[in-house]
Scaffold this active site. Sequence first.
Site, PDB file in Angstrom:
ATOM      1  N   ARG A  21      -9.957 -19.407 -28.579  1.00 37.55           N
ATOM      2  CA  ARG A  21      -8.737 -19.189 -29.378  1.00 37.55           C
ATOM      3  C   ARG A  21      -7.626 -20.148 -28.940  1.00 37.55           C
ATOM      4  O   ARG A  21      -6.935 -20.758 -29.768  1.00 37.55           O
ATOM      5  CB  ARG A  21      -8.298 -17.734 -29.204  1.00 37.55           C
ATOM      6  CG  ARG A  21      -6.946 -17.371 -29.775  1.00 37.55           C
ATOM      7  CD  ARG A  21      -6.722 -15.884 -29.508  1.00 37.55           C
ATOM      8  NE  ARG A  21      -5.414 -15.414 -29.928  1.00 37.55           N
ATOM      9  CZ  ARG A  21      -4.344 -15.400 -29.145  1.00 37.55           C
ATOM     10  NH1 ARG A  21      -4.418 -15.882 -27.914  1.00 37.55           N
ATOM     11  NH2 ARG A  21      -3.203 -14.915 -29.597  1.00 37.55           N
ATOM     12  N   VAL A  24      -8.320 -23.834 -29.962  1.00 35.39           N
ATOM     13  CA  VAL A  24      -8.116 -24.036 -31.404  1.00 35.39           C
ATOM     14  C   VAL A  24      -6.622 -24.023 -31.738  1.00 35.39           C
ATOM     15  O   VAL A  24      -6.113 -24.931 -32.410  1.00 35.39           O
ATOM     16  CB  VAL A  24      -8.866 -22.946 -32.215  1.00 35.39           C
ATOM     17  CG1 VAL A  24      -8.495 -23.015 -33.693  1.00 35.39           C
ATOM     18  CG2 VAL A  24     -10.376 -23.101 -32.035  1.00 35.39           C
ATOM     19  N   ASP A 128     -19.553 -15.537 -11.825  1.00 34.97           N
ATOM     20  CA  ASP A 128     -19.890 -15.615 -10.396  1.00 34.97           C
ATOM     21  C   ASP A 128     -18.767 -16.090  -9.473  1.00 34.97           C
ATOM     22  O   ASP A 128     -18.831 -15.875  -8.272  1.00 34.97           O
ATOM     23  CB  ASP A 128     -21.098 -16.538 -10.196  1.00 34.97           C
ATOM     24  CG  ASP A 128     -22.372 -15.894 -10.713  1.00 34.97           C
ATOM     25  OD1 ASP A 128     -22.419 -14.647 -10.738  1.00 34.97           O
ATOM     26  OD2 ASP A 128     -23.300 -16.626 -11.097  1.00 34.97           O
ATOM     27  N   LYS A 214     -19.169  12.476   7.324  1.00 35.35           N
ATOM     28  CA  LYS A 214     -19.309  11.774   6.031  1.00 35.35           C
ATOM     29  C   LYS A 214     -20.598  12.246   5.378  1.00 35.35           C
ATOM     30  O   LYS A 214     -21.665  12.158   5.988  1.00 35.35           O
ATOM     31  CB  LYS A 214     -19.423  10.265   6.271  1.00 35.35           C
ATOM     32  CG  LYS A 214     -18.140   9.530   6.097  1.00 35.35           C
ATOM     33  CD  LYS A 214     -18.439   8.050   5.952  1.00 35.35           C
ATOM     34  CE  LYS A 214     -17.149   7.280   5.969  1.00 35.35           C
ATOM     35  NZ  LYS A 214     -17.345   5.872   5.697  1.00 35.35           N
ATOM     36  N   ARG A 246     -30.717   6.587  -3.271  1.00 31.69           N
ATOM     37  CA  ARG A 246     -30.889   6.258  -4.689  1.00 31.69           C
ATOM     38  C   ARG A 246     -30.443   4.807  -4.884  1.00 31.69           C
ATOM     39  O   ARG A 246     -29.558   4.324  -4.161  1.00 31.69           O
ATOM     40  CB  ARG A 246     -30.014   7.145  -5.582  1.00 31.69           C
ATOM     41  CG  ARG A 246     -30.391   8.611  -5.592  1.00 31.69           C
ATOM     42  CD  ARG A 246     -31.690   8.846  -6.362  1.00 31.69           C
ATOM     43  NE  ARG A 246     -32.011  10.264  -6.456  1.00 31.69           N
ATOM     44  CZ  ARG A 246     -32.646  10.963  -5.515  1.00 31.69           C
ATOM     45  NH1 ARG A 246     -33.004  10.366  -4.378  1.00 31.69           N
ATOM     46  NH2 ARG A 246     -32.903  12.240  -5.673  1.00 31.69           N
TER      47      ARG A 246
END
Length: 322
Positions: A21, A24, A128, A214, A246
């Site tokens: 954008r 242009v 990245d 914890k 997990r």
Amino acid sequence: MKRIGLFCSGGDAPGMNAAIRAVVRAAVFHHMEVVGIMRGYSGMIKGDFRPLNARSVSGIINRGGTILHTARCPEFMIYKGRKKAYEQLKKAGIEGLVAIGGDGTFRGAHRFTSEFDIPVIGVTGSIDNDCWGTDYTLGFDTAVNVALDAIDRIRDTAASHDRIFFVEVMGRKSGMIALWSGLAGGAESIFIPEARENMTACAREIVEGRKQGKTSAIVVVAEGEEAGGAFEIAKRFQKLTGLDYRVTILGHIQRGGSPTAFDRILGTRSGVAAVEALRKGKKNQMVGIQNGKMVLVPFSRMWNRRKYPDLAWLKIAEMMSV
Ligand code: ADP
């Protein structure tokens, strides 16, 4: 310069549309015409061109991806392909180019401009943030915030179920997303390709943390981490501690979505700077941001230089996980 070509190449990144954008509208402001080249070097070779005007780029500043599409193009790696691309540009009366992409895109552009007489200015589009010569690449801030949002959500489940989660974020060669999202997300440990993996320390901290009350933990792993990503790291962790875990792989969700304010502004400033550079007769340079200011960095200076994350952040993460 009366007519410029604009394209995206390599991996997409949020903020590319903001840059499109800006290119242009800055060009229209200066009474220049803009031709959109579809799908990067591939569209350049095929002559897949579309005229763009101020209205063609309405309502895209908030959209991820790129309206010009992007692609990888093996044909551009050979001279015959680049010659064909140059002939298409000549035929369409295109006198200069703005390339939005990563390292590979600029490597191709540099080669192209050393063989054919056409100036190219690059805008870094890459989540990245591993591009030398700029403090931030376009899309990095959004990717970090997407990863962070996911980590925050995973933390809810980790805390409720007293679980240890290994979250894999993008970054095959770069640990920037892992480092930023890990530190901001309060991760107990962060694994990145640029640092030696220290599973013993990670396991010790988590076991120690459990003794001190914890009940859950989050470990952020960059996909390119040397052991082979989150599954491998988690398996090693279990072998050492016997604790259950997990794994969540975030994958491509980090590349999509509405760009943050930072990326929209970076895209806008970069697009404007690219047009100004072409108007001033500059060529073969990348637009970057250093200390808040837009700068031009010659493509030739970027090669063989790598941007490294600040490894002191790993120590900070460790301190924060006591
Ligand atoms: P990125 O720009 O995101 O790093 P790639 O490395 O895939 O993405 O590069 C994008 C495209 O740039 C390639 O598909 C190819 O067309 C072109 N390119 C990359 N390296 C070169 C090179 N050494 N010579 C010519 N073209 C190149």
